[in-house]
Design a protein around this motif. Structure first.
Motif, mmCIF file in Angstrom:
data_model
loop_
_atom_site.group_PDB
_atom_site.id
_atom_site.type_symbol
_atom_site.label_atom_id
_atom_site.label_comp_id
_atom_site.label_asym_id
_atom_site.label_seq_id
_atom_site.Cartn_x
_atom_site.Cartn_y
_atom_site.Cartn_z
ATOM 1 N N HIS A 1 0.363 -45.857 59.421
ATOM 2 C CA HIS A 1 -0.629 -44.816 59.664
ATOM 3 C C HIS A 1 0.012 -43.638 60.390
ATOM 4 N N GLY A 2 -0.598 -42.491 60.212
ATOM 5 C CA GLY A 2 -0.114 -41.300 60.908
ATOM 6 C C GLY A 2 0.579 -40.289 60.013
ATOM 7 N N MET A 3 0.499 -40.473 58.683
ATOM 8 C CA MET A 3 1.139 -39.526 57.767
ATOM 9 C C MET A 3 0.200 -38.339 57.479
ATOM 10 N N THR A 4 0.782 -37.251 57.068
ATOM 11 C CA THR A 4 0.022 -36.056 56.665
ATOM 12 C C THR A 4 -0.248 -36.117 55.168
ATOM 13 N N PRO A 5 -1.495 -35.913 54.714
ATOM 14 C CA PRO A 5 -1.786 -35.937 53.272
ATOM 15 C C PRO A 5 -0.986 -34.876 52.519
ATOM 16 N N GLN A 6 -0.509 -35.239 51.343
ATOM 17 C CA GLN A 6 0.294 -34.328 50.526
ATOM 18 C C GLN A 6 -0.343 -34.184 49.141
ATOM 19 N N PHE A 7 -0.418 -32.952 48.646
ATOM 20 C CA PHE A 7 -0.928 -32.740 47.294
ATOM 21 C C PHE A 7 -0.163 -31.594 46.635
ATOM 22 N N THR A 8 -0.187 -31.595 45.310
ATOM 23 C CA THR A 8 0.537 -30.576 44.543
ATOM 24 C C THR A 8 -0.126 -29.208 44.736
ATOM 25 N N PRO A 9 0.633 -28.209 45.185
ATOM 26 C CA PRO A 9 0.039 -26.898 45.507
ATOM 27 C C PRO A 9 -0.168 -25.988 44.291
ATOM 28 N N LEU A 10 -0.599 -26.567 43.183
ATOM 29 C CA LEU A 10 -0.848 -25.797 41.957
ATOM 30 C C LEU A 10 -2.163 -26.280 41.337
ATOM 31 N N PRO A 11 -2.839 -25.457 40.541
ATOM 32 C CA PRO A 11 -4.093 -25.894 39.900
ATOM 33 C C PRO A 11 -3.844 -27.119 39.018
ATOM 34 N N PRO A 12 -4.672 -28.155 39.133
ATOM 35 C CA PRO A 12 -4.459 -29.369 38.328
ATOM 36 C C PRO A 12 -4.889 -29.156 36.877
ATOM 37 N N PRO A 13 -4.332 -29.944 35.966
ATOM 38 C CA PRO A 13 -4.693 -29.780 34.549
ATOM 39 C C PRO A 13 -6.063 -30.363 34.195
ATOM 40 N N GLY B 1 -5.726 -37.002 26.840
ATOM 41 C CA GLY B 1 -6.646 -35.992 27.347
ATOM 42 C C GLY B 1 -5.941 -34.928 28.158
ATOM 43 N N ALA B 2 -6.677 -34.292 29.086
ATOM 44 C CA ALA B 2 -6.166 -33.158 29.863
ATOM 45 C C ALA B 2 -4.922 -33.542 30.663
ATOM 46 N N GLY B 3 -3.857 -32.763 30.495
ATOM 47 C CA GLY B 3 -2.641 -32.950 31.279
ATOM 48 C C GLY B 3 -1.708 -34.013 30.766
ATOM 49 N N ILE B 4 -2.075 -34.702 29.705
ATOM 50 C CA ILE B 4 -1.251 -35.800 29.191
ATOM 51 C C ILE B 4 -0.482 -35.338 27.952
ATOM 52 N N ARG B 5 0.777 -35.684 27.929
ATOM 53 C CA ARG B 5 1.665 -35.261 26.849
ATOM 54 C C ARG B 5 1.294 -35.945 25.535
ATOM 55 N N LEU B 6 1.441 -35.216 24.448
ATOM 56 C CA LEU B 6 1.181 -35.750 23.120
ATOM 57 C C LEU B 6 2.293 -36.712 22.702
ATOM 58 N N PRO B 7 2.059 -37.542 21.677
ATOM 59 C CA PRO B 7 3.072 -38.528 21.253
ATOM 60 C C PRO B 7 4.397 -37.871 20.889
#
Length: 898
Positions: free
Chosen positions: A30-42, A254-260
């Protein structure tokens, strides 16, 4: 004796619990800082479908006609998304799997009963009683989920409050589909029911996708993930680390997922791609914990704080910048855990004792992060991703290093306690029965006063050392427990000296021969946990016992019986694991054999003319009736379930009644040795038949026959030894079992008797078709009692099935103790010592690396042998009660009534 048993149980419970502190402590910090991607999500939302118990091969493979069981999923693989295998970890159960997928970490055993439900979670589920293995159609478990999800979206159109909530960003819909798992347990993964359930889920997936897209106006902002929490063995169980349990399907679209991606060749260690006809579509395998960071990146939420998953960026259909930033965020998030873990360990360790993880120093961390950020600014995204992945692997290694920092220290103390306890138990036996203290002066018998002072000083030092390091309370137990044990050992220095003197008079070659024979015997027992056929080899060797002694010439008929039943019992460890090929006719056949044997005994009872005749005859007839009822219930239940008509209520009532009566019936029989043992056998068999699915129903019968012969063999051995034995086996009564410690001393034959017991106990476990793994237990064995999923009731019934052969062996051992005129305490201590030597052997074999099959197996071995040792104490008490107590069927009870 009671004090010793209590202390022994306490010590063994500590040894048993120690592996969870040494190998399986909580990974959470415990005690970590939350981290997230600083760009708009797909994606704005994500739908997670988890098909409980779905194996990867059963979803991906083609059927016998060359068609896919899941055409919608196969179409996604070929045209819309990414796919692969999600590799799970031990234990392969639902909750740990869900935690790994959603929280990104592999849950420790101690946290299974804990939960942390946050707000803004809307749940809806069916009643637990719906999970009925005997139901006509368990696919309703899945149709219920899909129908309610459709109703939910329909209701949201007419409910403004719900509509606005559902249209918010960063939403996850979690659909848990239990039908496939239930069908797998009930009918096996190779069954038509299992395959049909996959087809139904595939069809419903298509409809749900259409419903969701229509609701959101085909905005292209929904991501879909379909996977499983665990797989399943061919015989319908899970929990261990077999590849069939750890390989689950993973499909994302779907959204953000690469095609085959079409490829010409792929390199994998397995042959799945060719079997599934998917060798031209790129397969991307992931670890189960990787699902969590993938979902977090797709919808733009912070990565789970304790996640150890690595985002599979190759599955993302986003900009290279987004992939690099997501991987950078992932690296920082895992590095935060490493820093907190290192700080905690550094603060709790004396500075001169602390050894940091040298591969990831503070300077190296800063340099890698700075360089990765530089690569991103320079648009060298591939280099940034590669560098971040390198940092993640180093941080995970560092986490493992600090997580196991105290392992050697704790293991050393546990082994010290283990060796001390075994030494003390051995000295107790020697002191009680070898008369080594004769001629020893009073001064030599009394230990020096310096000894308690020295141990007291060591105890204070250890306590102070642990205190200043703020260690958990369990550390005090593991470190301080060896002190009183070794103090008790060193108090017996005169006994040790006397024993060494006695050994010096023993011929060296003979001593080495016996020692090697004992080591070989223990190794056979240890190897039997890996290879069941080693028990066959051991039983064949035991069959030769009469030939290397004088028994063959003195008691040929008994010796021939011994050889015959040893060889017959030797067949069972070669049989397949129980549950893989159920055969109800073998169960009924075993019941018929018990009835024939009972008829023979009833005939002999009728010929006798004594005071027990009426009561004993009624008892035998009641027990025969119980066996007949068991056969009828087994046959009727089997056919009812085949017709999918469920468990008949009458069968259920009769089954529970037979189970309850099996504990009382033996207490009504005369306490004459063979009469009581036969009553215990028939009562146990009536219950065991209800819990059997195949050939294992024959095992207790063959085992008991061998136990009867063993008692006779030991009687013959004793009659030709220095100990006089005037009583015949047929006249010995259990109620006359008195401690004969003063009648004779120990001899080498007593060590053999103790080894025989441990060997028969191990055979009692593996001979019934079990394997040293938690996935060997077949839930279908309890279907005569209940079919609705109830883990505690089912677990208790399966446990009793396992223990019945143990009880039969322990009752026979009680008879051996009576016939050999030796203290039950001494023989039992020798048995515990042999078991402890095996447990110590398995303690060193525990693994937390390698394949999950190896890890799970090593844990199972230690747990089983330690459980066997602990249960032996309770089984000994149960065997004494079953053999010595007496209830009266009618009239005034005897004087030794409970």
């Amino acid at each position: 004796m009671l004090l010793y048993i209590t202390l022994g149980l306490l010590v063994h419970f500590v040894f048993f619990a120690s592996i969870f502190d040494i190998y399986f402590t909580s990974p959470l910090v415990h005690g970590m800082t939350p981290q997230f991607t600083p760009l708009p999500p797909p994606a704005k939302r994500l739908m997670l479908f988890v098909a409980d118990g779905l194996r990867a091969d059963k979803l991906y493979e083609l059927d016998e006609d060359g068609n896919s069981r899941a055409p919608f999923v196969r179409n996604i693989i070929m045209n819309e998304g990414s796919w692969g295998i999600s590799h799970t970890r031990v234990p392969t159960e639902s909750r740990p799997g869900h935690v790994a997928m959603i929280a990104g970490f592999y849950e420790d055993v101690s946290a299974v009963a804990k939960g942390d439900l946050r707000s803004h979670i809307f749940t809806e589920s069916y009643d637990a009683s719906s999970e009925d293995f005997g139901a006509h159609d368990v696919t309703k478990l899945d149709t219920w989920v899909f129908d309610h999800v459709k109703e939910f979206f329909h209701a949201a159109r007419n409910n403004q409050s719900l509509f606005s909530k559902v249209n918010e960003d960063k939403i996850v819909f979690f659909l848990h589909l239990l039908g496939i798992d239930t069908n797998g347990h009930a009918h096996r993964p190779s069954s038509r029911e299992y395959s049909d359930n996959i087809k139904l889920v595939d069809k419903e997936l298509k409809e749900i996708e259409s419903t969701v897209k229509d609701f959101y106006g085909n905005d292209g902002k929904t991501a879909f993930i379909f996977t499983a929490d665990h797989g399943m063995t061919d015989w319908g169980s899970h929990g261990a680390g077999h590849p069939l349990e750890t390989c689950t399907p993973f499909i994302a679209w779907g959204a953000g997922i690469r095609l085959p991606q079409k490829v010409s060749a792929q390199k994998f260690d397995d042959s799945y791609l060719q079997e599934w006809k998917l060798e031209n579509w790129k397969r991307q395998d992931i670890n189960q914990a990787d699902v969590a960071p993938l979902m977090a990146a797709l919808i733009g939420v912070p990565f789970p704080l304790n996640s150890v998953g690595i985002i599979p960026v190759d599955m993302l259909n986003t900009s290279d910048l987004f992939k690099a930033e997501s991987m950078f965020t992932n690296a920082v998030q895992i590095l935060e855990q490493f820093k907190v873990k290192m700080t905690q360990k550094k603060e709790a360790t004396l500075s001169f004792l602390f050894t940091p993880f040298k591969s990831l120093s503070d300077t190296k961390q800063a340099n890698i992060l700075r360089k990765a950020r530089y690569y991103i600014k320079q648009k060298k995204y591939d280099e940034a991703v590669s560098l971040c992945r390198q940092l993640i692997h180093l941080a995970l290694r560092g986490l493992a290093y600090y997580h196991t920092y105290d392992r050697f220290f704790l293991a050393f103390n546990v082994v010290l306690g283990f060796v001390g306890w075994t030494s003390y138990a051995s000295l107790l036996i020697i002191k009680s029965h070898c008369n080594l203290m004769r001629g020893v002066s009073t001064e030599a018998k009394n230990p020096s006063r310096l000894l308690p002072c020295a141990f007291g000083a060591v105890g204070v030092s250890v306590t102070f050392f642990l205190l200043i390091q703020a260690c958990p309370w369990t550390y005090y137990v593991y470190c301080l427990l060896p002190l009183p044990i070794w103090y008790a050992v060193l108090r017996e220095i005169p006994v040790i000296q006397g024993f060494v003197t006695l050994l010096s008079t023993f011929p060296p070659r003979r001593f080495l021969g016996y020692l090697l024979l004992f080591i070989l015997g223990v190794e056979v027992l240890v190897l039997s946990f890996f290879y069941r056929y080693m028990l066959t080899a051991g039983l064949v060797a035991l069959a030769a016992w009469p030939f290397i002694t004088a028994l063959w010439t003195r008691a040929k008929s008994i010796s021939l019986s011994w050889i015959f039943f040893c060889l017959l019992l030797a067949v069972f460890p070669l049989m397949p694991v129980v549950g893989r090929k159920p055969d109800i006719f073998l169960v009924v056949g075993a019941g018929l054999l018990v009835l024939l044997l009972s008829l023979f005994v009833v005939t002999s009872v009728i010929k006798r003319k004594d005071s027990f005749i009426n009561e004993e005859l009624v008892l035998h007839l009641l027990q025969m009736l119980s066996v007949m009822f068991s056969m009828c219930v087994v046959y009727g239940t089997h056919h009812s379930l085949l017709k999918k008509q469920g468990l008949p209520l009458l069968n259920q009532i009769v089954s529970w009644t037979i189970l309850a009566s099996s504990f009382v019936m033996p207490l009504l029989s005369p306490p004459v040795l063979f009469d009581r043992l036969f009553s215990i056998l028939v009562s146990s068999m009536s219950t065991y038949l209800l819990l059997s699915t195949g050939y294992e129903a024959l095992f207790p019968l063959v085992l008991s026959c061998l136990m009867f012969v063993w008692i006779h063999m030991e009687q013959e051995t004793l009659q030709h030894s220095v100990v006089s034995c005037k009583q015949k086996v047929s006249t010995i009564q259990f109620a006359c079992n008195t401690d004969a410690a003063q009648c004779r001393d120990l001899c080498l034959d007593d060590i053999r008797r103790a080894f025989f017991l441990v060997f028969f106990l191990v055979t009692a476990f593996f001979g019934t078709g079990n394997i040293a793994s938690v996935n060997s237990f077949d839930p279908s064995s309890v279907y005569c009692f209940l079919t609705v999923f109830s883990p505690f009731k089912m677990g208790a019934l399966i446990m009793w099935k396992i223990l019945i052969p143990f009880v039969l062996v322990m009752c026979a051992f009680e008879a051996v103790q009576v016939t050999t005129q030796l203290s039950s305490k001494s023989l039992f201590l020798m048995v515990i010592n042999i078991s402890d030597i095996m447990a110590l052997h398995f303690f060193f074999l525990i693994k937390d690396y390698g394949s999950w099959l190896d890890i799970g197996t090593s844990i199972s071995h230690y747990v089983i042998v330690m459980s066997m040792t602990i249960f032996m104490v309770f089984l000994n008490c149960l065997a004494q009660m079953l053999t010595t107590r007496k209830l009266s069927l009618c009239g005034r009870p005897k004087s030794h009534v409970i």
